[in-house]
Design a protein around this motif. Structure first.
Motif, PDB file in Angstrom:
ATOM      1  N   ARG A 130      -3.599   7.754  -0.380  1.00  0.00           N
ATOM      2  CA  ARG A 130      -3.403   6.305  -0.257  1.00  0.00           C
ATOM      3  C   ARG A 130      -3.778   5.607  -1.554  1.00  0.00           C
ATOM      4  O   ARG A 130      -4.725   5.994  -2.238  1.00  0.00           O
ATOM      5  CB  ARG A 130      -4.245   5.753   0.890  1.00  0.00           C
ATOM      6  CG  ARG A 130      -3.965   4.297   1.206  1.00  0.00           C
ATOM      7  CD  ARG A 130      -4.654   3.844   2.477  1.00  0.00           C
ATOM      8  NE  ARG A 130      -6.090   4.042   2.455  1.00  0.00           N
ATOM      9  CZ  ARG A 130      -6.959   3.234   1.859  1.00  0.00           C
ATOM     10  NH1 ARG A 130      -6.548   2.169   1.214  1.00  0.00           N
ATOM     11  NH2 ARG A 130      -8.247   3.491   1.912  1.00  0.00           N
ATOM     12  N   TYR A 131      -3.017   4.553  -1.847  1.00  0.00           N
ATOM     13  CA  TYR A 131      -3.258   3.726  -3.032  1.00  0.00           C
ATOM     14  C   TYR A 131      -2.968   2.277  -2.668  1.00  0.00           C
ATOM     15  O   TYR A 131      -1.931   1.976  -2.082  1.00  0.00           O
ATOM     16  CB  TYR A 131      -2.342   4.166  -4.178  1.00  0.00           C
ATOM     17  CG  TYR A 131      -2.420   3.274  -5.387  1.00  0.00           C
ATOM     18  CD1 TYR A 131      -3.505   3.344  -6.253  1.00  0.00           C
ATOM     19  CD2 TYR A 131      -1.422   2.354  -5.654  1.00  0.00           C
ATOM     20  CE1 TYR A 131      -3.582   2.526  -7.366  1.00  0.00           C
ATOM     21  CE2 TYR A 131      -1.497   1.528  -6.769  1.00  0.00           C
ATOM     22  CZ  TYR A 131      -2.577   1.616  -7.619  1.00  0.00           C
ATOM     23  OH  TYR A 131      -2.653   0.804  -8.712  1.00  0.00           O
ATOM     24  N   ASP A 132      -3.893   1.394  -3.000  1.00  0.00           N
ATOM     25  CA  ASP A 132      -3.732  -0.035  -2.746  1.00  0.00           C
ATOM     26  C   ASP A 132      -4.149  -0.778  -4.017  1.00  0.00           C
ATOM     27  O   ASP A 132      -5.334  -0.958  -4.285  1.00  0.00           O
ATOM     28  CB  ASP A 132      -4.584  -0.469  -1.559  1.00  0.00           C
ATOM     29  CG  ASP A 132      -4.399  -1.927  -1.182  1.00  0.00           C
ATOM     30  OD1 ASP A 132      -3.660  -2.655  -1.885  1.00  0.00           O
ATOM     31  OD2 ASP A 132      -4.998  -2.345  -0.167  1.00  0.00           O
ATOM     32  N   VAL A 175       0.863  -1.175   0.000  1.00  0.00           N
ATOM     33  CA  VAL A 175       0.000   0.000   0.000  1.00  0.00           C
ATOM     34  C   VAL A 175       0.903   1.230   0.000  1.00  0.00           C
ATOM     35  O   VAL A 175       1.876   1.293   0.736  1.00  0.00           O
ATOM     36  CB  VAL A 175      -0.914   0.005   1.247  1.00  0.00           C
ATOM     37  CG1 VAL A 175      -1.703   1.296   1.327  1.00  0.00           C
ATOM     38  CG2 VAL A 175      -1.835  -1.204   1.228  1.00  0.00           C
ATOM     39  N   THR A 220      -8.034   3.160  -8.237  1.00  0.00           N
ATOM     40  CA  THR A 220      -8.538   4.080  -7.228  1.00  0.00           C
ATOM     41  C   THR A 220      -7.446   4.643  -6.329  1.00  0.00           C
ATOM     42  O   THR A 220      -6.570   3.920  -5.885  1.00  0.00           O
ATOM     43  CB  THR A 220      -9.584   3.352  -6.346  1.00  0.00           C
ATOM     44  OG1 THR A 220     -10.615   2.864  -7.190  1.00  0.00           O
ATOM     45  CG2 THR A 220     -10.173   4.275  -5.313  1.00  0.00           C
ATOM     46  N   ALA A 267      -4.016  -3.834  -4.686  1.00  0.00           N
ATOM     47  CA  ALA A 267      -4.740  -5.077  -4.402  1.00  0.00           C
ATOM     48  C   ALA A 267      -6.223  -4.798  -4.160  1.00  0.00           C
ATOM     49  O   ALA A 267      -7.074  -5.630  -4.465  1.00  0.00           O
ATOM     50  CB  ALA A 267      -4.122  -5.779  -3.195  1.00  0.00           C
ATOM     51  N   ASP A 268      -6.545  -3.633  -3.628  1.00  0.00           N
ATOM     52  CA  ASP A 268      -7.933  -3.261  -3.363  1.00  0.00           C
ATOM     53  C   ASP A 268      -8.632  -2.879  -4.662  1.00  0.00           C
ATOM     54  O   ASP A 268      -9.668  -3.430  -5.004  1.00  0.00           O
ATOM     55  CB  ASP A 268      -7.969  -2.112  -2.358  1.00  0.00           C
ATOM     56  CG  ASP A 268      -9.372  -1.663  -2.020  1.00  0.00           C
ATOM     57  OD1 ASP A 268     -10.248  -2.525  -1.878  1.00  0.00           O
ATOM     58  OD2 ASP A 268      -9.577  -0.440  -1.901  1.00  0.00           O
ATOM     59  N   ASP A 269      -8.097  -1.904  -5.372  1.00  0.00           N
ATOM     60  CA  ASP A 269      -8.619  -1.478  -6.676  1.00  0.00           C
ATOM     61  C   ASP A 269      -7.518  -0.682  -7.363  1.00  0.00           C
ATOM     62  O   ASP A 269      -7.196   0.425  -6.931  1.00  0.00           O
ATOM     63  CB  ASP A 269      -9.876  -0.630  -6.519  1.00  0.00           C
ATOM     64  CG  ASP A 269     -10.503  -0.260  -7.866  1.00  0.00           C
ATOM     65  OD1 ASP A 269      -9.847  -0.414  -8.921  1.00  0.00           O
ATOM     66  OD2 ASP A 269     -11.660   0.178  -7.868  1.00  0.00           O
ATOM     67  N   HIS A 276      -7.126   7.354  -2.796  1.00  0.00           N
ATOM     68  CA  HIS A 276      -7.918   7.861  -1.678  1.00  0.00           C
ATOM     69  C   HIS A 276      -7.279   9.132  -1.141  1.00  0.00           C
ATOM     70  O   HIS A 276      -6.057   9.222  -1.054  1.00  0.00           O
ATOM     71  CB  HIS A 276      -7.963   6.844  -0.531  1.00  0.00           C
ATOM     72  CG  HIS A 276      -8.663   5.585  -0.890  1.00  0.00           C
ATOM     73  ND1 HIS A 276      -9.973   5.335  -0.541  1.00  0.00           N
ATOM     74  CD2 HIS A 276      -8.243   4.491  -1.566  1.00  0.00           C
ATOM     75  CE1 HIS A 276     -10.323   4.139  -0.988  1.00  0.00           C
ATOM     76  NE2 HIS A 276      -9.290   3.620  -1.618  1.00  0.00           N
TER      77      HIS A 276
END
Length: 142
Positions: A28-30, A4, A37, A32-34, A39
């Motif tokens: 924030r950037y993940d 992340v 996207t 694995a999440d999307d 944040h």
């Protein structure tokens, strides 16, 4: 599993008055999440999620998607305008901070898969919502 990416940044909250107020935000950037996207987490517990491409395009030209508007302001600033049922919040960012963050996200992002654009979303944590400053409270000199 991709790490992340989090970056602490400082934005300026633009108000109706003559003064702006510095505000700490978390980017924030993940992947694995999307992977599309990013944040922006505000100090009042609100988390805005929207397409990474919205920030990237906003560095060059005004763009709007749903409740989020982004546009360059001169050569060194970027404006992010967030609309919600609570009203409008306008933040001014240093472009170099966002360029650095976006470069780090591109290094972690999987190849583009041609999926549709990410629609903006807003979530608020209830625990810190009570600490949100009043709208008419005087802004700190900046």
């Amino acid at each position: 599993m991709s790490p992340v990416i989090e970056e602490h940044a400082r934005a300026r909250l633009i108000t109706d008055g003559p003064l702006t107020r510095p505000v700490p935000v978390d980017l924030r950037y993940d992947a694995a999440d999307d992977p599309r996207t990013v944040h922006i987490a505000l100090p009042d517990g609100t988390d805005w999620a929207f397409g990474r491409d919205l920030l990237e395009r906003g560095l060059r030209t005004p763009i709007e998607r749903g409740a989020v508007r982004v546009w360059p302001c001169g050569r060194t600033q970027l404006i992010v305008e967030l609309h919600s049922t609570d009203g409008v919040e306008v933040f001014q960012f240093e472009i170099r901070t966002l360029i650095r963050f976006l470069a780090r996200t591109r290094a972690q992002a999987p190849a583009a898969d041609g999926t549709a654009e990410k629609r903006p979303s807003r979530t608020t944590t209830t625990a810190s919502a009570a600490t949100r400053p009043e709208r008419d409270a005087p802004a700190a000199r900046g």
